[in-house]
Design an enzyme around this catalytic site. Sequence first.
Site, short mmCIF file in Angstrom:
data_model
loop_
_atom_site.label_atom_id
_atom_site.label_comp_id
_atom_site.label_asym_id
_atom_site.label_seq_id
_atom_site.Cartn_x
_atom_site.Cartn_y
_atom_site.Cartn_z
N ARG A 1 -5.18 -2.24 9.16
CA ARG A 1 -4.82 -3.72 9.04
C ARG A 1 -5.19 -4.21 10.30
O ARG A 1 -6.51 -4.07 10.75
CB ARG A 1 -3.70 -3.86 8.38
CG ARG A 1 -3.54 -5.32 7.73
CD ARG A 1 -2.11 -5.56 7.10
NE ARG A 1 -1.83 -4.51 6.05
CZ ARG A 1 -2.39 -4.97 4.80
NH1 ARG A 1 -2.88 -5.84 4.43
NH2 ARG A 1 -2.07 -3.95 3.71
N ASP B 1 -0.17 2.15 8.53
CA ASP B 1 -0.47 1.52 9.67
C ASP B 1 0.30 1.49 10.92
O ASP B 1 -0.19 1.23 12.08
CB ASP B 1 -0.74 -0.26 9.28
CG ASP B 1 -1.60 -0.14 7.98
OD1 ASP B 1 -2.39 0.76 7.82
OD2 ASP B 1 -1.50 -1.06 7.39
N ARG C 1 0.86 -4.91 -5.23
CA ARG C 1 1.16 -6.05 -3.92
C ARG C 1 1.63 -7.20 -4.93
O ARG C 1 1.19 -7.33 -6.00
CB ARG C 1 0.05 -6.41 -3.34
CG ARG C 1 -0.65 -5.12 -2.34
CD ARG C 1 -1.59 -5.62 -1.61
NE ARG C 1 -2.28 -4.32 -0.95
CZ ARG C 1 -1.78 -3.68 0.16
NH1 ARG C 1 -0.54 -3.99 0.65
NH2 ARG C 1 -2.43 -2.65 0.68
N ASP D 1 2.79 -0.33 11.42
CA ASP D 1 2.67 -1.92 12.07
C ASP D 1 3.86 -2.52 11.88
O ASP D 1 3.76 -3.81 11.82
CB ASP D 1 1.28 -2.49 11.50
CG ASP D 1 1.44 -2.81 10.12
OD1 ASP D 1 2.38 -2.02 9.56
OD2 ASP D 1 0.76 -3.61 9.38
N GLY E 1 0.84 -1.29 0.02
CA GLY E 1 0.18 -0.11 -0.13
C GLY E 1 0.79 1.34 0.02
O GLY E 1 1.81 1.25 0.56
N ASP F 1 5.99 -5.02 5.93
CA ASP F 1 6.68 -6.07 6.31
C ASP F 1 6.75 -7.23 5.07
O ASP F 1 7.76 -8.03 5.11
CB ASP F 1 5.89 -6.97 7.28
CG ASP F 1 6.32 -6.42 8.75
OD1 ASP F 1 7.52 -5.86 8.93
OD2 ASP F 1 5.70 -6.90 9.57
N GLN G 1 -7.32 8.03 3.50
CA GLN G 1 -6.38 8.09 4.79
C GLN G 1 -5.04 7.81 4.27
O GLN G 1 -3.99 8.02 4.57
CB GLN G 1 -6.73 6.91 5.67
CG GLN G 1 -8.09 7.21 6.57
CD GLN G 1 -8.49 5.74 7.20
OE1 GLN G 1 -7.98 5.70 8.29
NE2 GLN G 1 -9.26 5.18 6.46
N THR H 1 4.39 2.65 5.40
CA THR H 1 3.03 2.39 5.42
C THR H 1 2.05 3.09 6.56
O THR H 1 3.01 3.75 7.43
CB THR H 1 2.95 0.75 5.99
OG1 THR H 1 1.59 0.72 6.64
CG2 THR H 1 4.06 0.55 7.22
N LYS I 1 -23.79 15.16 28.24
CA LYS I 1 -23.06 14.92 26.71
C LYS I 1 -24.30 14.59 25.90
O LYS I 1 -25.03 13.34 26.09
CB LYS I 1 -21.88 14.08 26.95
CG LYS I 1 -21.11 13.97 25.72
CD LYS I 1 -19.75 13.19 26.10
CE LYS I 1 -18.93 13.00 24.73
NZ LYS I 1 -17.57 12.50 25.07
O1 F6P Z 1 -1.54 -1.26 4.69
C1 F6P Z 1 -2.07 -0.22 4.28
C2 F6P Z 1 -3.70 -0.16 4.36
O2 F6P Z 1 -4.23 0.87 3.83
C3 F6P Z 1 -4.45 -0.93 5.45
O3 F6P Z 1 -4.47 0.04 6.25
C4 F6P Z 1 -5.69 -1.62 4.68
O4 F6P Z 1 -6.08 -2.58 5.52
C5 F6P Z 1 -5.04 -1.94 3.53
O5 F6P Z 1 -3.85 -1.15 3.04
C6 F6P Z 1 -6.00 -1.29 2.35
O6 F6P Z 1 -5.42 -2.31 1.00
P1 F6P Z 1 -6.05 -1.92 -0.52
O7 F6P Z 1 -5.75 -0.62 -0.80
O8 F6P Z 1 -5.09 -3.19 -1.37
O9 F6P Z 1 -7.35 -2.28 -0.29
#
Ligand code: F6P
Length: 323
Positions: free
Chosen positions: A172, A128, A73, A130, A12, A104, A255, A126, A215
């Site tokens: 993710r 994420d 990918r 992660d 991504g 990763d 995002q 990335t 609230k």
């Molecule tokens: O790893 C980045 C990310 O945007 C994740 O947050 C999300 O789960 C995934 O890629 C979405 O992948 P794609 O753009 O292949 O649908």
Amino acid sequence: MLKTIGVLTSGGDAPGMNAAIRAVVRTGCESGMRVMGIRRGYRGLLDGDMFEMNLRSVSDIIHRGGTMLYSARCPEFADPEMVQKAVDVCHEFGLEGIVTIGGDGTFRGARDLTLRGIQCIGLPGTIDNDIASCDYTIGYDTALNTIMEMVDRIRDTTESHDRCSVVEVMGRNAGYLALNAGIAVGATCILIPEVDYDIDSYIIERMRRTQKTGKQHFIIIVAEGVRGIDSKSLARYIQEKTGVESRATVLGHVQRGGSPSVRDRVLASQMGHYAVELLKQDIGNRVVVNHKDQIVDYDIIEALNMKKTIDLELYRVANDISI
Ligand code: F6P
């Protein structure tokens, strides 16, 4: 020193990847190396889809999101035969080293190429965050700011209508984006995959309790990696149980785009420069990451085996103050 190196982005895309490419190309060219831009990650490498870059090839990209080299990918790269094919392509083009930018999966490809003699350096790109070996990945800060801006807008309308907004964010299988953005937007509840929930006691009771204090509007942030919860059904359930009109928003790929933040541009520039400095010394099989505000490098295999845990103390703070 290696004579010819390549640079690719894989997985991504993330804001700041262009700044990293720019740093790799400029550092490489200024060191007398030939630098090849490989299009569409490992897929492009397999196809020999690459071109020679120079100082000017990377002009006017530092502020752009996405990646000028495109990304893809490439699950078939897990096949050793494909890796060997890529090594053959590297030999054909004289590539002795590659800077690979991604997550990763990208690092695993870099490891496999290095084991076959192509010196690879991995950079963490990335949204994420992660990657276990790295405190802040390239793109994470920009994505956090994007989520914050989007949810601030959602808050305006949520407040005007005394509603509850359930907002699903990316990440993710990890909750870093959800937790940090959740704090930044003052979410009433934050759901992350690292924590188990009982919806009634965590969300419904919490909403009822805060309603009693006056609230009337609520923001609930849900990480996409939370199993068994989809944001639309959650919004319906909240409305049924509390009587508060509820709406779900899945933020999605907004995002991943946009102009990178200062932090991501600086981080990406430092990491790209550092990666080429390693290749200049014939050092490969490393990932370049940031740890405690320092740029450092680790063995790729060690980095892939590292574990990172989410800051549960931060999670506790978020819950304590969002009442
Ligand atoms: O790893 C980045 C990310 O945007 C994740 O947050 C999300 O789960 C995934 O890629 C979405 O992948 P794609 O753009 O292949 O649908």
